[in-house]
Every structure is written in C-alpha cells, then in structure tokens.
Design a protein around this motif. Structure first.
Motif, short mmCIF file in Angstrom:
data_model
loop_
_atom_site.label_atom_id
_atom_site.label_comp_id
_atom_site.label_asym_id
_atom_site.label_seq_id
_atom_site.Cartn_x
_atom_site.Cartn_y
_atom_site.Cartn_z
N ASN A 126 1.45 13.18 3.59
CA ASN A 126 0.34 13.77 4.32
C ASN A 126 -0.25 12.72 5.27
OD1 ASN A 126 -2.37 14.49 4.95
ND2 ASN A 126 -2.31 15.99 3.27
N LYS B 157 -3.83 8.01 6.75
CA LYS B 157 -4.96 7.49 7.52
C LYS B 157 -6.00 6.85 6.60
CE LYS B 157 -4.72 10.52 11.55
NZ LYS B 157 -5.24 11.73 12.19
N ASN B 158 -6.24 7.50 5.47
CA ASN B 158 -7.21 6.95 4.51
C ASN B 158 -6.77 5.59 3.98
OD1 ASN B 158 -8.92 9.12 4.73
ND2 ASN B 158 -7.99 10.23 3.01
N ALA B 159 -5.49 5.46 3.74
CA ALA B 159 -4.99 4.22 3.14
C ALA B 159 -4.88 3.09 4.15
CB ALA B 159 -3.63 4.48 2.49
N ASN C 212 -3.12 12.59 6.61
CA ASN C 212 -4.50 12.23 6.30
C ASN C 212 -4.61 11.19 5.19
OD1 ASN C 212 -5.79 13.73 8.28
ND2 ASN C 212 -5.55 15.62 7.05
N SER C 213 -3.77 11.32 4.18
CA SER C 213 -3.83 10.29 3.13
C SER C 213 -3.31 8.97 3.66
CB SER C 213 -3.05 10.73 1.87
OG SER C 213 -1.76 11.16 2.22
N ALA D 10 -1.85 4.27 10.82
CA ALA D 10 -1.24 5.49 10.32
C ALA D 10 -0.50 6.24 11.42
CB ALA D 10 -2.30 6.39 9.68
N LYS E 204 0.84 -1.21 0.00
CA LYS E 204 0.00 0.00 0.00
C LYS E 204 0.87 1.25 0.00
CE LYS E 204 -4.09 -1.80 2.34
NZ LYS E 204 -4.80 -1.86 3.63
N GLY F 204 -5.93 3.28 7.71
CA GLY F 204 -6.75 3.36 8.92
C GLY F 204 -6.01 4.19 9.96
N GLU F 205 -6.79 4.79 10.85
CA GLU F 205 -6.28 5.73 11.85
C GLU F 205 -5.12 5.14 12.69
OE1 GLU F 205 -7.90 8.86 12.77
OE2 GLU F 205 -6.56 9.24 14.48
#
Ligand SMILES: [Mg+2]
Length: 391
Positions: free
Chosen positions: A207, A212-214, A209-210, A220, A191, A216-217
């Motif tokens: 980033n 976290k999106n990829a 946030n990206s 990340a 990933k 999970g919190e």
C-alpha cells in the motif's frame, strides 16, 4: 524514437589494466591497493573475488582471505590513460555521454539502431571495440532509462550484456532484492524489511500510504516509481567536447601506404560526419598511429581555415602521415579534429565552391541519417575509383 540508455562499466578495471600490462598476472588473483599497512583494496580481479576479496576491504583482511594474492600499488596515471581511450570510444558511439567515474558512463543511444542495425549489435560492437583496443572486458546494460541500465549492466558481470526493452521495465526488476533500488540504503532497507518487503515487486503489491507513513512522502513516491521501472532522468554530458576523433584498432596489423590511406579515408568520413552533426568545424587536425610494439606516434597541424569536410580531413591526415617515420605493423590509427570555431566565424569565409561542397555534404548526411552512417562509406571503400575524388 524510443529512448535507450546504455550503462557501460569496465570489469575489475584497475586489476584488469594490471593484467593487460603484465601478462604474467593474467588468470591470477590480483589485488590493487591494500599493499601498504592499513591500506584498503581498490579493485580485486575476478580470480581474487572468488576468495571473498572485494573493494573497500582492509588489505589485512584480504591477505587473510587470499594469502596467495598478488598485491599491487595503485597506478592512477596509467588508469587515467586507459580511461581516456575508453571515453574516446564512447564518444564515437553517442553524442551524449555522462561519465560516472573513471571506468563507468551512461550513453544515450536512442536512434543508434539505425546506424548499428539494432540496439544489441550497437552494444556488441562497443564491447568489441573496447576489448580490441584496451584488452579489457566491459559489462553493458541497455534499458529505457538510467536506473534500469545501471541495474542491467550489473546482472551478468563480468563481460555481460543485458538489454531491457520497452514494456519490460516492471517485470525485469520484480524479483530483485530491495537493496538494488537506487537510494535504498541500510536504514531504508531495514524499514522495508520490517514491513515484510523482500523484493521490488512487494512494494507495488503493498500500500502506497503505509509506505508514505514509514518513509515519508518523498522517498515513498521515489521508490514507488522505481519499482515500476520509471526514471525520467536524462543523460547529461557534463562538458562540451574539446575534440572530436575516431580511432580504429585492427584485428590484424596493417602496413603499406595504400591501405593506411584507405583507413584514413574511412576515419575522415567518420570525423567529418560527427563534426557536421555537431555543427562545428575544427582548425587543428591530429593523427595517431600505434605500432605492434605499442609505440605511439602523433602529429598535428593547425589549418589556416577550420573545416568539417571529409576531403580536407583526409588530405591533412595524408600530409601528416608522411611526416612520420616509415611504420610497419600498425595496430591503431586515429584522426582527431580540435580547436573548434564558432558558427558565426565560419560564414565569413564562404565562397561559391565551398557552398557547393557544403550542399553535397548536406545531401550525404541526410542519407546517412536516414539509412545509417555506413551506407555511403562502404560504397566508397568498395569502389576504389571514387577515392580519386580526394586526391
Ligand atoms: Mg567497474
């Protein structure tokens, strides 16, 4: 006091033990395990690794890669013996040791620079002790936390020593491939790769946030912290020690009662100090002597009263040593206290002379804590007169 954690990992442990036990195997490609049909390689010596052989590889494949390899059966009992010796040495260097496997552990060595002059010299002395006693090389990583210490021990294997200092956490791992991050398996690595990340520093430059999106919190945030070299986990010594002992292997074999007693005096001071540091007293005292042909002799005695006094440990060692046959060419001596008593039990026996002695040891220990363990020991050994205090 700055936190420093050490990760010690023996090099090619099983194969190294085989090479120590059988000198004919030294310098040769030794492969432990994988000798039976459908067997798997447990450990390959560095000579065998050159051919691409590594642990967990099917024996058949290893044979194809390294036909001249010497395949040996796994001797777990023997490796456990050597492991026990190594962990005894670990315990001398730190009160907090967390075993990870038979040949690997974390040691919390915070504050040990006082005793060993520096973190570097502490690590060097540990490496030397292990080599002298077992004939096997260890690789050591020292760092402000567990995660970095484990990475550091792997950077210069075999016989490596890498220290990551406070302030170097982030820079020390910036260039490493992502797979080195704890918890990054193949799936996560893929990933991250798809996001264009190759090295640890790419995570911090990207980033959150990206990320976290990829992933999970939770994952990340975990990776974000690791990429900065942050890891708060403590070294957890999983069991309470059942014994406290020190062993010394000598560069040259020793003989003669006087020299042996001097060594026991030194050992008694070390063991006594460690008992007092842990606020426990031992009732059973054991000695160990190993001669140049590797014959090991042990004797032990249970005292009427438990102790943490150097003088009692020393006198007991003296008595026990006299029970052994006359030994020449001694390569190792050891002194151990076990059968510990609870603090409450101790106070029942206190009398005036003991309270006096206890005060004396408290004074000695506070000096040792301030200036390092060796300060008083050395003075005493140099000044032979003082030895009379103990006889
Ligand atoms: Mg190892």
């Amino acid at each position: 006091m700055k936190r420093y954690i050490m990760h010690v990992d023996m090099d090619a442990f099983f194969a190294s033990v085989e090479q120590v036990d059988n000198p004919e195997l030294r310098g040769k490609p030794v492969i432990v395990g994988g000798d039976k049909a459908r067997g798997v390689v447990c450990t390959a010596s560095y000579e065998a690794r050159k051919y691409g052989v590594h642990s967990a590889m099917p024996g058949i494949q290893a044979k194809r890669l390294c036909p001249q390899g010497i395949f040996l059966p796994v001797r777990h009992e023997r490796y456990k013996q050597v492991s026990a010796e190594i962990f005894t040495i670990f315990a001398e260097f730190s009160p907090k040791v967390e075993p990870l496997s038979i040949d690997e552990a974390f040691l919390d060595i915070s504050g040990m620079d006082k005793i060993y002059k520096s973190i570097n010299s502490c690590a060097r002395q540990l490496k030397e002790r292990i080599l002298l006693q077992t004939g096997i090389h260890a690789s050591i990583g020292v760092a402000p936390n567990k995660f970095l210490a484990k990475i550091a021990s792997d950077l210069k294997k075999p016989d490596g020593l890498v220290i990551i200092r406070h302030g170097q956490e982030q820079s020390s791992i910036a260039q490493l491939p992502l797979g080195k991050l704890w918890g990054v398996g193949q799936k996560t690595a893929l990933k991250l790769h798809n996001m264009g990340y190759r090295q640890v520093k790419d995570i911090l430059q990207g980033n959150i946030n990206s990320l976290k999106n990829a992933l999970g919190e939770k994952t990340a945030v975990h990776l974000w912290q690791l990429a900065q070299g942050i890891d708060e986990r403590e070294v957890e010594s999983s069991h309470i020690a059942k014994s406290i002992g020190n062993e010394e292997t000598y560069a040259e074999d020793i003989s003669g009662e006087e020299i042996v007693m001097e060594k026991f005096l030194h050992l008694a001071e070390k063991v006594g100090w460690r008992l007092r540091q842990k606020q426990i007293k031992a009732r059973t005292i054991s000695i160990k002597a190993r001669t140049d042909d590797f014959t090991t002799y042990t004797r032990s005695i249970t005292l009427p009263e438990s102790t943490d006094f150097d003088s009692v440990l020393y006198k007991t060692a003296q008595t026990l040593f006299k029970q052994l046959p006359v030994l020449n060419k001694i390569r190792l001596l050891g002194l151990t206290g076990s059968n510990f008593t609870e603090p409450a039990e101790m106070s029942l026996f206190n009398d005036v002379s003991k309270i006096k002695q206890e005060k004396l040891y408290k004074a000695i220990d506070s000096l040792k804590n301030k200036f390092g363990e060796n300060i008083i020991t050395k003075a005493k050994l140099i000044n032979r007169q003082k030895k009379d205090d103990y006889s």
